[in-house]
Design an enzyme around this catalytic site. Sequence first.
Site, mmCIF file in Angstrom:
data_model
loop_
_atom_site.group_PDB
_atom_site.id
_atom_site.type_symbol
_atom_site.label_atom_id
_atom_site.label_comp_id
_atom_site.label_asym_id
_atom_site.label_seq_id
_atom_site.Cartn_x
_atom_site.Cartn_y
_atom_site.Cartn_z
ATOM 1 N N ASP A 77 -0.429 5.160 0.846
ATOM 2 C CA ASP A 77 -0.781 6.116 1.907
ATOM 3 C C ASP A 77 -0.780 5.462 3.285
ATOM 4 O O ASP A 77 -1.459 4.462 3.516
ATOM 5 C CB ASP A 77 -2.167 6.705 1.642
ATOM 6 C CG ASP A 77 -2.191 7.582 0.396
ATOM 7 O OD1 ASP A 77 -1.132 8.116 0.040
ATOM 8 O OD2 ASP A 77 -3.269 7.726 -0.209
ATOM 9 N N ASP A 133 0.848 -1.173 0.000
ATOM 10 C CA ASP A 133 0.000 0.000 0.000
ATOM 11 C C ASP A 133 0.897 1.241 0.000
ATOM 12 O O ASP A 133 2.091 1.159 0.310
ATOM 13 C CB ASP A 133 -0.877 -0.046 1.264
ATOM 14 C CG ASP A 133 -1.775 1.161 1.399
ATOM 15 O OD1 ASP A 133 -2.394 1.552 0.397
ATOM 16 O OD2 ASP A 133 -1.863 1.718 2.508
ATOM 17 N N ASP A 144 -1.908 -0.879 6.102
ATOM 18 C CA ASP A 144 -2.207 -0.268 7.401
ATOM 19 C C ASP A 144 -3.693 -0.104 7.679
ATOM 20 O O ASP A 144 -4.071 0.305 8.774
ATOM 21 C CB ASP A 144 -1.540 1.108 7.502
ATOM 22 C CG ASP A 144 -2.252 2.160 6.654
ATOM 23 O OD1 ASP A 144 -2.550 1.873 5.475
ATOM 24 O OD2 ASP A 144 -2.516 3.255 7.174
#
Length: 280
Positions: free
Chosen positions: A18, A16, A223
């Site tokens: 961001d 990922d 996250d």
Amino acid sequence: MDIMDNISERLIIFTDLDGTLLDSCYSFKDALPALRLIKKRGLPLILCSSKTGLEIEFYRKRLENIDPFVSENGGGIYIPKGYFNVRIPETEFQTEENKDYTIIKLGAKYSDLRNAVTELRRLGFDVKGFGDMSVREISRLTGLDTHEARMAKAREFDEPFVFNGGEALLERLVQSIKDMGFNMTRGVLFHILGESDKGRAVEILKDLYAGKDQHILTIALGDSPNDIEMLQNVDYPVTVQKSNGAYDERIKVRGLIKAKGIGPKGWNEAMLKLLKTLLF
């Protein structure tokens, strides 16, 4: 890409952006030691993000990345022309060719998602999507500069939106989205999308990398809840700490590795440990 023989070349990394490889200022500086090792060993690093194709291309250039990438929460898989030596097999999904990529389209049509957002407002929900916002509004909301906000607005498969309402109303919102035949996920923002997710995109790419009887090992780092399917479909799932130092408790994945560090600091820590174990 040639058939690969040693362990470093059979190791595939999905990440990922961001909050994971990028910090709150959209910098990957804290992950540079691990990124340099990945580049030195020639490991594929697949960016798998809620960002648009244009946004991911922007970061691929900064990272000097040449590998496939996945846009808009699994909506599109972009494979650079000539990357795989084999012909990309037919899939149940629409495939498009342009001068740079073969694009496998897993996501819903953006126009259908926009119609769904309009219908949600008609049902009384206080929602506002990127399609309702100006570039300046998106910039203020996300912290992106206007150039990147313009790229973020160029959606194809996924509509980020903001929602004002409590948890009880959120449950009704989720159900209303499902009743319309769509799904919702959460990253930094809420997202409405079709049947696509990062996990399905990861599975397709794993098959392409494996080729005929080729064994591979896979790592994924994320996250947020929109990373769960990606994390579930790899050998080594890793989550990093959020900006408050906590892990997202909604991520419950078997064998989950909890990196010690926020965003790219945790990314760097976990990757250096894993690469030391798997490569050396």
